[in-house]
Motif scaffolding. Structure first.
Motif, short mmCIF file in Angstrom:
data_model
loop_
_atom_site.label_atom_id
_atom_site.label_comp_id
_atom_site.label_asym_id
_atom_site.label_seq_id
_atom_site.Cartn_x
_atom_site.Cartn_y
_atom_site.Cartn_z
N ALA A 126 0.58 -1.26 0.24
CA ALA A 126 -0.31 0.02 0.28
C ALA A 126 0.74 1.39 -0.25
N ALA A 127 0.62 2.33 1.00
CA ALA A 127 1.69 3.27 1.02
C ALA A 127 2.60 3.16 0.80
N GLY A 128 3.20 2.18 2.36
CA GLY A 128 4.72 1.44 1.22
C GLY A 128 5.48 1.47 0.30
N PHE A 129 4.61 0.72 -0.49
CA PHE A 129 4.84 0.78 -1.74
C PHE A 129 4.99 1.94 -2.48
N MET A 130 3.74 3.10 -2.50
CA MET A 130 4.05 4.12 -3.20
C MET A 130 5.25 5.16 -3.36
N LEU A 131 5.57 4.64 -1.26
CA LEU A 131 6.36 5.56 -1.01
C LEU A 131 8.01 5.25 -1.79
N ALA A 132 8.04 3.92 -1.78
CA ALA A 132 9.62 3.35 -2.98
C ALA A 132 8.53 3.70 -4.12
N MET A 133 7.90 4.19 -4.85
CA MET A 133 8.05 4.31 -6.11
C MET A 133 7.89 6.06 -6.15
N TYR A 134 7.95 6.32 -5.18
CA TYR A 134 8.17 7.91 -5.45
C TYR A 134 9.62 8.42 -4.80
N HIS A 135 10.62 7.15 -4.38
CA HIS A 135 12.10 7.75 -4.94
C HIS A 135 12.62 7.24 -6.43
N ASP A 136 13.57 7.83 -6.46
CA ASP A 136 14.43 7.97 -8.33
C ASP A 136 14.42 6.56 -8.46
N TYR A 137 14.84 5.25 -7.50
CA TYR A 137 15.29 4.57 -8.29
C TYR A 137 15.15 3.31 -7.47
N ARG A 138 14.76 1.51 -7.03
CA ARG A 138 14.56 0.96 -6.25
C ARG A 138 15.33 -0.31 -6.68
#
Length: 279
Positions: A126-138
Motif C-alpha cells: 500500500a502506502a509503503g509501496f507508494m513511498l518506494a515509487m516516489y524514490h528515483d530508484y528501487r
C-alpha cells in the motif's frame, strides 16, 4: 565494494513507537563518498504515521542542509517489512492527515535535490509501496518480500496522488495489474516488469550507485529542479488537494446519476416482462 560500520551521523527518534531513523554513511573508509543511508525502525512494521513522517522529513532536511549533496538510500531495520503502509484507523482519525503529512512526504521525495534509492529489504504494501515509487530508484530483495497495492482487497479507494506516481513510472499493463489486480510482485518479477531497477542488498545498491555515477549528479544544483519538471503532472496533483477532492465529488455525483438512471431502466424492463436467471 566493502562497506563500513561507522558510527551514525545522526539519529531521529520516533516517539510513538519508541523507534528511530538512523543515518549512516555506508561508503568504504578508503573511498568515502557522500552517500547517506537512512534506516527506519518503527515497530512492528514501519507504518507511515504522523510521528514517523515527522521524523522522516526532519532526517531529509538534516541531510540536505547539513551535509554535502550526494545520494540518499532508505531502508528498514525490520527484516520482514520495508513498510506496511498506513495505520488506517489513525490516518482516518487524524484531521487533514493526507495533505499535512502523507502528501508532504511524497512531495519531498519526488523533488528531493539528490538521487534517492529505496532498498526494499522486505514487504512494501500500500502506502509503503507508494513511498518506494516516489524514490528515483528501487532495489528489491530477490529472496523475500512482495510489493503490492492491496487497497482493492479491503475496500479503500486510492486518491489521486497515490495513483499518479504509478501512472508516470510504470507501463499501462503493469499499472493495471498493480491497481486493479492487487498483484504481489516478488523481486525477480518486479525487475522483469520494470517496477524496480535491480535486486540485491546494500552492496548491490552501492555498486548501482557507482556504475551510474549517481554521487556526482546533484553537483550542479539542478537535480531537484529537473525532477520537478520531469514529474510536473504528479507534483501538480500533490499540490492541489482541494481540486482533487472537488473532482472526486463531481465524479461521485455523476456516478450517482448514472446509477439511478440505470436502476430505473432495469425496473422498467422488469415491469415489461423481462426475466433474469438467478445465479
Amino acid at each position: 565494494m566493502t562497506t563500513t560500520t561507522a558510527a551514525p551521523l545522526f539519529t531521529i527518534p520516533i516517539p510513538s513507537t519508541s523507534g528511530s531513523i538512523t543515518c549512516t554513511n555506508p561508503s568504504p573508509p578508503d573511498n568515502p563518498q557522500p552517500i547517506y543511508l537512512l534506516t527506519f525502525t518503527s515497530p512492528p512494521d514501519n507504518r507511515l504515521t504522523p510521528s514517523f513522517i515527522d521524523a522522516f522529513l526532519l532526517a531529509l532536511d538534516i541531510i540536505e542542509h547539513r551535509y554535502p549533496k550526494g545520494v540518499l538510500i532508505t531502508t528498514s531495520g525490520i527484516p520482514k517489512f520495508y513498510s506496511n503502509g498506513l495505520d488506517l484507523r489513525l490516518a482516518q482519525s487524524t484531521p487533514n492527515f493526507v495533505e499535512n503529512w502523507l502528501w508532504k512526504l511524497f512531495r519531498r521525495f519526488l523533488t528531493y535535490p539528490m538521487p534517492t534509492i529505496s532498498l526494499l529489504n522486505g514487504h512494501a504494501f500500500a502506502a509503503g509501496f507508494m513511498l518506494a515509487m516516489y524514490h528515483d530508484y528501487r532495489i528489491q530483495n530477490p529472496a523475500k518480500g512482495f510489493l503490492c497495492i492491496n487497497e482493492l482487497e479491503f475496500g479503500v479507494p486510492l486518491q489521486a496522488p497515490m495513483m499518479s506516481v504509478f501512472r508516470e513510472k510504470l507501463s499501462p499493463v503493469v499499472f493495471r495489474d498493480v491497481v486493479l489486480g492487487a498483484k504481489r510482485f516478488p523481486g525477480p518479477e518486479a525487475l522483469r516488469v520494470g517496477i524496480v531497477d535491480g535486486v540485491g542488498g546494500l552492496e548491490d545498491v552501492l555498486r548501482f550507485v557507482g556504475e551510474r555515477g549517481l554521487v556526482k549528479l546533484p553537483a550542479t544544483g539542478i537535480y531537484g529542479t529537473m525532477k520537478e519538471e520531469m514529474y510536473r503532472h504528479s507534483l501538480g496533483i500533490l499540490d492541489n488537494h482541494a481540486a482533487n477532492e472537488e473532482w472526486r465529488d463531481e465524479v461521485e455525483r455523476r456516478k450517482g446519476v448514472v446509477e439511478d438512471e440505470g436502476g430505473a431502466k432495469v425496473e422498467r424492463w422488469e415491469k415489461e416482462g423481462g426475466r433474469r436467471v438467478k445465479l
